[in-house]
Design an enzyme around this catalytic site. Sequence first.
Site, PDB file in Angstrom:
ATOM      1  N   LYS A 181       0.848  -1.212   0.000  1.00  0.00           N
ATOM      2  CA  LYS A 181       0.000   0.000   0.000  1.00  0.00           C
ATOM      3  C   LYS A 181       0.877   1.252   0.000  1.00  0.00           C
ATOM      4  CE  LYS A 181      -3.593  -2.521   2.502  1.00  0.00           C
ATOM      5  NZ  LYS A 181      -4.061  -2.922   3.835  1.00  0.00           N
ATOM      6  N   GLN A 183      -3.938  -1.753  10.303  1.00  0.00           N
ATOM      7  CA  GLN A 183      -3.824  -3.030   9.600  1.00  0.00           C
ATOM      8  C   GLN A 183      -4.330  -4.168  10.495  1.00  0.00           C
ATOM      9  OE1 GLN A 183      -2.852  -3.496   6.328  1.00  0.00           O
ATOM     10  NE2 GLN A 183      -3.410  -5.630   6.639  1.00  0.00           N
ATOM     11  N   ASP A 224     -10.607   2.753   5.469  1.00  0.00           N
ATOM     12  CA  ASP A 224     -10.968   1.338   5.319  1.00  0.00           C
ATOM     13  C   ASP A 224     -12.484   1.143   5.434  1.00  0.00           C
ATOM     14  OD1 ASP A 224      -9.399  -0.741   4.575  1.00  0.00           O
ATOM     15  OD2 ASP A 224      -8.725  -1.302   6.581  1.00  0.00           O
TER      16      ASP A 224
END
Length: 279
Positions: free
Chosen positions: A49, A93, A116
């Site tokens: 990413k 994450q 997200d």
Amino acid sequence: MATLLEGKKVAESVYSKILLDISLLPTIPKIVFVLVGDDGASKTYVNAKGKKCTDLGLQSETLRLPNDVSEEDLLRKISELNKNKNVHGILVQLPLPKKINKARVLAEIDPLKDVDGLHPENAGRLLQGEPRFSPCTPAGVIEMLKFYNIPIEGKNAVVVGRSEIVGKPMALLLLMQNATVTVVHSKTSDLKAVTKAADILVVAMGKPNFIGADHVKAGAVVVDVGIHRTPDGLVGDVDFKAVEPKVSAISPVPGGVGPMTICMLMKNLLTAATLQQKK
Ligand code: NDP
């Protein structure tokens, strides 16, 4: 021969638009990845990413925290990132260490920086059909189906898996596109009977090569979200070799859904920066 749903190709077309949008922003958007512990797969995902951010000229930083970080310290770090006006997106994450309350951590992220799309406010907006940030993987699947002009409205769509991050939001996004949606999970009594009725089958179950030719209808569209490292390389949840000859379109692993997930993250970061600029 089935059409290959090549996420790489779709992502490239989205990136060309993203580059244009970046050039119109007064500041370069910045994302911070919060990486707890040293899980190898998590590190790989965060690196990928971060690299894409660099490629696009976006700013990124990784905040590395030890596996034994306390929940309170993690929440404090997120609160600092929330207040930092130079940070537009925050991505924690997953998975987090078991002793940390994931729901509490995700709820701490400023909903306007929640790239997200997992904060309860953003999940609620998606449920109401007014998404702000859709979770990246399911959003990427929809983008991919649209790119290949695959009709969704009125189709029987079956989603295998009901996780917060893939299955559930996938079902909601398909519903928003007017598909007739069925969700199956590990307690479903006759999986094959349901998957065989699918015009569009999205598989996110985390079981390598599980879906075979006898799970799919001839001519169906199959999207494989699963990713597994095996001695033979990366494979999905779908047995590609067995299923491909029977269906009209299928996403490969690698090169299918994976690139779309990162692509949608970049899109969400741009949305976040734009929303914060307006605010
Ligand atoms: P989870 O493990 O959180 O969820 C798996 C889901 O599959 C659960 O809902 C589970 O049901 C269901 N399931 C498991 N076994 C069966 C079975 N035998 N029959 C029917 N349903 C079953 O996984 P995720 O949703 O997070 O991820 C799924 C896969 O996608 C993984 O391989 C993951 O690595 C990959 N992934 C790929 C991404 C990408 O960018 N390409 C991004 C995110 C994930 P139940 O709820 O009853 O347990």
